[in-house]
Design a protein around this motif. Structure first.
Motif, mmCIF file in Angstrom:
data_model
loop_
_atom_site.group_PDB
_atom_site.id
_atom_site.type_symbol
_atom_site.label_atom_id
_atom_site.label_comp_id
_atom_site.label_asym_id
_atom_site.label_seq_id
_atom_site.Cartn_x
_atom_site.Cartn_y
_atom_site.Cartn_z
ATOM 1 N N ASN A 33 -15.532 47.428 61.224
ATOM 2 C CA ASN A 33 -14.228 46.835 61.509
ATOM 3 C C ASN A 33 -13.950 45.807 60.425
ATOM 4 N N VAL A 34 -12.798 45.927 59.777
ATOM 5 C CA VAL A 34 -12.439 45.045 58.674
ATOM 6 C C VAL A 34 -11.097 44.390 58.980
ATOM 7 N N VAL A 35 -11.050 43.070 58.861
ATOM 8 C CA VAL A 35 -9.797 42.329 58.978
ATOM 9 C C VAL A 35 -9.422 41.881 57.569
ATOM 10 N N ILE A 36 -8.183 42.166 57.202
ATOM 11 C CA ILE A 36 -7.711 41.780 55.876
ATOM 12 C C ILE A 36 -7.211 40.341 55.936
ATOM 13 N N GLY A 37 -7.554 39.575 54.932
ATOM 14 C CA GLY A 37 -7.131 38.184 54.877
ATOM 15 C C GLY A 37 -5.700 38.049 54.394
ATOM 16 N N VAL A 38 -5.152 36.888 54.561
ATOM 17 C CA VAL A 38 -3.791 36.611 54.131
ATOM 18 C C VAL A 38 -3.730 36.582 52.601
ATOM 19 N N LEU A 65 -10.860 39.393 54.891
ATOM 20 C CA LEU A 65 -11.377 39.655 53.551
ATOM 21 C C LEU A 65 -10.218 39.905 52.592
ATOM 22 N N GLN A 66 -10.418 39.563 51.349
ATOM 23 C CA GLN A 66 -9.427 39.892 50.340
ATOM 24 C C GLN A 66 -9.415 41.414 50.151
ATOM 25 N N PRO A 67 -8.269 41.990 49.791
ATOM 26 C CA PRO A 67 -8.164 43.447 49.671
ATOM 27 C C PRO A 67 -9.244 44.088 48.806
ATOM 28 N N THR A 68 -9.593 43.457 47.693
ATOM 29 C CA THR A 68 -10.617 44.032 46.816
ATOM 30 C C THR A 68 -11.942 44.171 47.543
ATOM 31 N N ARG A 69 -12.372 43.120 48.242
ATOM 32 C CA ARG A 69 -13.648 43.152 48.966
ATOM 33 C C ARG A 69 -13.585 44.138 50.131
ATOM 34 N N ALA A 70 -12.449 44.178 50.827
ATOM 35 C CA ALA A 70 -12.297 45.110 51.938
ATOM 36 C C ALA A 70 -12.438 46.555 51.450
ATOM 37 N N CYS A 71 -11.779 46.878 50.347
ATOM 38 C CA CYS A 71 -11.853 48.239 49.807
ATOM 39 C C CYS A 71 -13.263 48.579 49.339
ATOM 40 N N GLU A 72 -13.961 47.605 48.772
ATOM 41 C CA GLU A 72 -15.356 47.834 48.371
ATOM 42 C C GLU A 72 -16.216 48.181 49.585
ATOM 43 N N LEU A 73 -16.070 47.414 50.670
ATOM 44 C CA LEU A 73 -16.847 47.679 51.884
ATOM 45 C C LEU A 73 -16.533 49.047 52.474
ATOM 46 N N ILE A 74 -15.248 49.389 52.523
ATOM 47 C CA ILE A 74 -14.841 50.676 53.074
ATOM 48 C C ILE A 74 -15.389 51.807 52.208
ATOM 49 N N ASN A 75 -15.267 51.680 50.891
ATOM 50 C CA ASN A 75 -15.810 52.703 49.993
ATOM 51 C C ASN A 75 -17.316 52.860 50.176
ATOM 52 N N VAL A 92 -0.682 56.239 54.314
ATOM 53 C CA VAL A 92 0.158 55.464 53.397
ATOM 54 C C VAL A 92 -0.265 53.993 53.378
ATOM 55 N N ALA A 93 -0.548 53.422 54.548
ATOM 56 C CA ALA A 93 -0.964 52.022 54.626
ATOM 57 C C ALA A 93 -2.243 51.792 53.831
ATOM 58 N N LEU A 94 -3.200 52.698 53.965
ATOM 59 C CA LEU A 94 -4.462 52.552 53.231
ATOM 60 C C LEU A 94 -4.260 52.764 51.736
ATOM 61 N N GLN A 95 -3.432 53.718 51.369
ATOM 62 C CA GLN A 95 -3.150 53.932 49.953
ATOM 63 C C GLN A 95 -2.522 52.687 49.338
ATOM 64 N N GLN A 96 -1.628 52.027 50.071
ATOM 65 C CA GLN A 96 -1.005 50.804 49.571
ATOM 66 C C GLN A 96 -2.026 49.678 49.445
ATOM 67 N N LEU A 97 -2.932 49.580 50.418
ATOM 68 C CA LEU A 97 -3.972 48.554 50.341
ATOM 69 C C LEU A 97 -4.843 48.766 49.104
ATOM 70 N N TYR A 98 -5.252 50.009 48.859
ATOM 71 C CA TYR A 98 -6.083 50.300 47.685
ATOM 72 C C TYR A 98 -5.310 50.041 46.388
ATOM 73 N N LYS A 99 -4.013 50.299 46.396
ATOM 74 C CA LYS A 99 -3.192 50.027 45.211
ATOM 75 C C LYS A 99 -3.147 48.526 44.933
ATOM 76 N N ILE A 100 -2.950 47.732 45.982
ATOM 77 C CA ILE A 100 -2.940 46.270 45.824
ATOM 78 C C ILE A 100 -4.284 45.780 45.291
ATOM 79 N N ALA A 101 -5.369 46.397 45.776
ATOM 80 C CA ALA A 101 -6.715 45.995 45.352
ATOM 81 C C ALA A 101 -7.069 46.524 43.967
#
Length: 152
Positions: A33-38, A65-75, A92-101
Motif C-alpha cells: 500500500n503506497v500513499v503519495i505525498g503532497v 512518498l514522493q512520486p519518484t520513490r513511490a514508482c521505484e517501490l511499485i516497480n 491512466v492515473a498510474l501512467q500520469q504518476l509515472y510520467k510525473i516521476a
C-alpha cells in the motif's frame, strides 16, 4: 493470459489531473500500500475530498512518498509481471504518476476486461489494498481451469 498481481487506486482528486493518492497492490501472497505525498500544484487533496478519501493533506505530508520513490517501490514489487486493474481510469492515473516521476513502468498493466476477466462490483468503502486483493482472488478463480501464475 494469467496475471501476477492486481492494482487499485483511490482518491483521484488532485490539483491538476486525475492522479492516484493511494495505491494498493496485491499478488498471490503479498500486498503493498503506497500513499503519495503532497506535491504542491501537482498532487494535492482538496479539503472537501478528505472525508471521501479517508485521508487528509496532513496525513499525506506525514506518510506520503514522493512520486519518484513511490514508482521505484511499485516497480520493485511488480518487476516483470502482468498486473491487472479494474478500468482505464486506473491505468491512466498510474501512467500520469509515472510520467510525473519521470520513470517507466517495469511491469505490464492491463485492464481485467481486456484479459477476459470481469471485475467484481466495486466496493466504494474498500481501501485500495483490499480492492487489489479482491481483484487477484477473482482473477485466480476465473482462471481456475488453468495453472495459476500469480507469484510473489
Amino acid at each position: 493470459m494469467c496475471i501476477d498481481g492486481a492494482i487499485a487506486v483511490t482518491s483521484y482528486s488532485s490539483a491538476n489531473a486525475k492522479l492516484p493518492v493511494e495505491i494498493g497492490i496485491a499478488t498471490g501472497t503479498n500486498t503493498l500500500n503506497v500513499v503519495i505525498g503532497v506535491v504542491p500544484g501537482i498532487i494535492e487533496i482538496h479539503s472537501d475530498d478528505e472525508a471521501t478519501a479517508g485521508l487528509s493533506a496532513l496525513e499525506m505530508e506525514a506518510v506520503g512518498l514522493q512520486p519518484t520513490r513511490a514508482c521505484e517501490l511499485i516497480n520493485d514489487f511488480l518487476v516483470g509481471g502482468v498486473v491487472g486493474c479494474r478500468e482505464e481510469r486506473v491505468k491512466v492515473a498510474l501512467q500520469q504518476l509515472y510520467k510525473i516521476a519521470g520513470q517507466d513502468m517495469e511491469f505490464q498493466l492491463e485492464e481485467l476486461g481486456d484479459l477476459d476477466i470481469a471485475p467484481p462490483a466495486c466496493d466504494q468503502g474498500a481501501c485500495a489494498e483490499m480492492e487489489a486483493r479482491r481483484l487477484v482472488f477473482l482473477a485466480k478463480q476465473s482462471k481456475n481451469g488453468g495453472e495459476s501464475h500469480v507469484r510473489h
